[in-house]
Design a protein around this motif. Structure first.
Motif, PDB file in Angstrom:
ATOM      1  N   UNK A  50       0.818  -1.213   0.000  1.00 29.12           N
ATOM      2  CA  UNK A  50       0.000   0.000   0.000  1.00 29.12           C
ATOM      3  C   UNK A  50       0.855   1.268   0.000  1.00 29.12           C
ATOM      4  N   UNK A  51       1.956   1.268   0.730  1.00 28.08           N
ATOM      5  CA  UNK A  51       2.761   2.483   0.849  1.00 28.08           C
ATOM      6  C   UNK A  51       3.378   2.877  -0.494  1.00 28.08           C
ATOM      7  N   UNK A  52       3.961   1.929  -1.212  1.00 32.11           N
ATOM      8  CA  UNK A  52       4.566   2.284  -2.502  1.00 32.11           C
ATOM      9  C   UNK A  52       3.476   2.659  -3.502  1.00 32.11           C
ATOM     10  N   UNK A 110       8.964  -1.762   4.559  1.00 31.77           N
ATOM     11  CA  UNK A 110       8.346  -2.589   5.604  1.00 31.77           C
ATOM     12  C   UNK A 110       7.012  -3.163   5.148  1.00 31.77           C
ATOM     13  N   UNK A 111       6.320  -2.448   4.292  1.00 27.67           N
ATOM     14  CA  UNK A 111       4.989  -2.827   3.827  1.00 27.67           C
ATOM     15  C   UNK A 111       5.029  -3.690   2.563  1.00 27.67           C
ATOM     16  N   UNK A 112       6.193  -3.772   1.920  1.00 27.20           N
ATOM     17  CA  UNK A 112       6.296  -4.395   0.596  1.00 27.20           C
ATOM     18  C   UNK A 112       6.460  -5.910   0.661  1.00 27.20           C
ATOM     19  N   UNK A 168      10.237  -2.651  -4.442  1.00 24.65           N
ATOM     20  CA  UNK A 168       9.587  -1.434  -3.948  1.00 24.65           C
ATOM     21  C   UNK A 168      10.591  -0.292  -3.862  1.00 24.65           C
ATOM     22  N   UNK A 169      11.833  -0.600  -3.475  1.00 28.62           N
ATOM     23  CA  UNK A 169      12.877   0.425  -3.425  1.00 28.62           C
ATOM     24  C   UNK A 169      13.181   0.955  -4.823  1.00 28.62           C
ATOM     25  N   UNK A 170      13.260   0.053  -5.800  1.00 31.43           N
ATOM     26  CA  UNK A 170      13.512   0.471  -7.187  1.00 31.43           C
ATOM     27  C   UNK A 170      12.350   1.341  -7.685  1.00 31.43           C
TER      28      UNK A 170
END
Length: 186
Positions: free
Chosen positions: A86-88, A136-138, A144-146
């Motif tokens: 959800x965060x990304x 943390x959410x991924x 998600x970082x990329x």
């Protein structure tokens, strides 16, 4: 401001002043944005502006916080759903909403950072908080970082006027990242 603390919503007058400052920074450039011009644009007396922002430096600081608070609100709204990734998704959606408004990018942020490089420290801290929450959410923290870095690159290109992708290409690449994140969440 610590990343854990929820920011207060600005008053109507403060919001108008921030929007006016951001609009002027887009139109005139950071160096040409005066307190008098901001007050006039917002329809507020200069005394009213100085009540809320006693100096141009304080106004610039508030512009940075305003920008970061919008990102934070988008992430928190998505995080509240409890869905994976959800965060990304919130971070990407906030960027797409910025693009959909068809307004120039937030040069208010760029103006503030150019005027006061010390503001980079709180930006760095908030962005680190966003990335930590995204990871943390991924379901796939590395992807998600990329995706986070990809959105950063797209946002930076818009802010600096160095876009190498048109609107359709940007939407396609963000759509691809969303699809990949969804596939990795299963």
């Amino acid at each position: 401001m610590s990343p854990e603390r929820l920011p207060r919503q600005p008053t109507e007058t403060k919001r108008r002043l921030l929007e006016a400052a951001e609009s002027l920074a887009r139109r005139l450039g950071p160096g040409n944005m005066s307190l008098d011009a901001v007050a006039a644009e917002a329809g507020v007396s200069k005394g009213g502006l100085l009540y809320h922002f006693p100096s141009k430096a304080k106004l610039m600081e508030a512009l940075v916080e305003h920008h970061l608070s919008r990102l934070d609100a988008a992430l928190r709204a998505e995080e509240a759903t409890g869905r994976p990734n959800a965060a990304i998704k919130g971070y990407m959606n906030q960027f797409l909403e910025e693009c959909a408004r068809h307004t120039p990018p937030s040069s208010g942020l760029l103006a503030a950072l150019a005027e006061n490089p010390d503001l980079l420290s709180p930006v760095r801290a908030r962005e680190r908080d966003f990335l930590d929450r995204i990871r943390a959410d991924a379901t796939d923290p590395d992807f998600a970082t990329v995706a986070f870095l990809g959105i950063h690159a797209l946002r930076a290109m818009r802010m600096l006027g160095t876009e190498v992708l048109d609107a359709d290409e940007i939407e396609a690449i963000v759509g691809w990242m969303e699809k990949e994140i969804g596939a990795r969440g299963q």
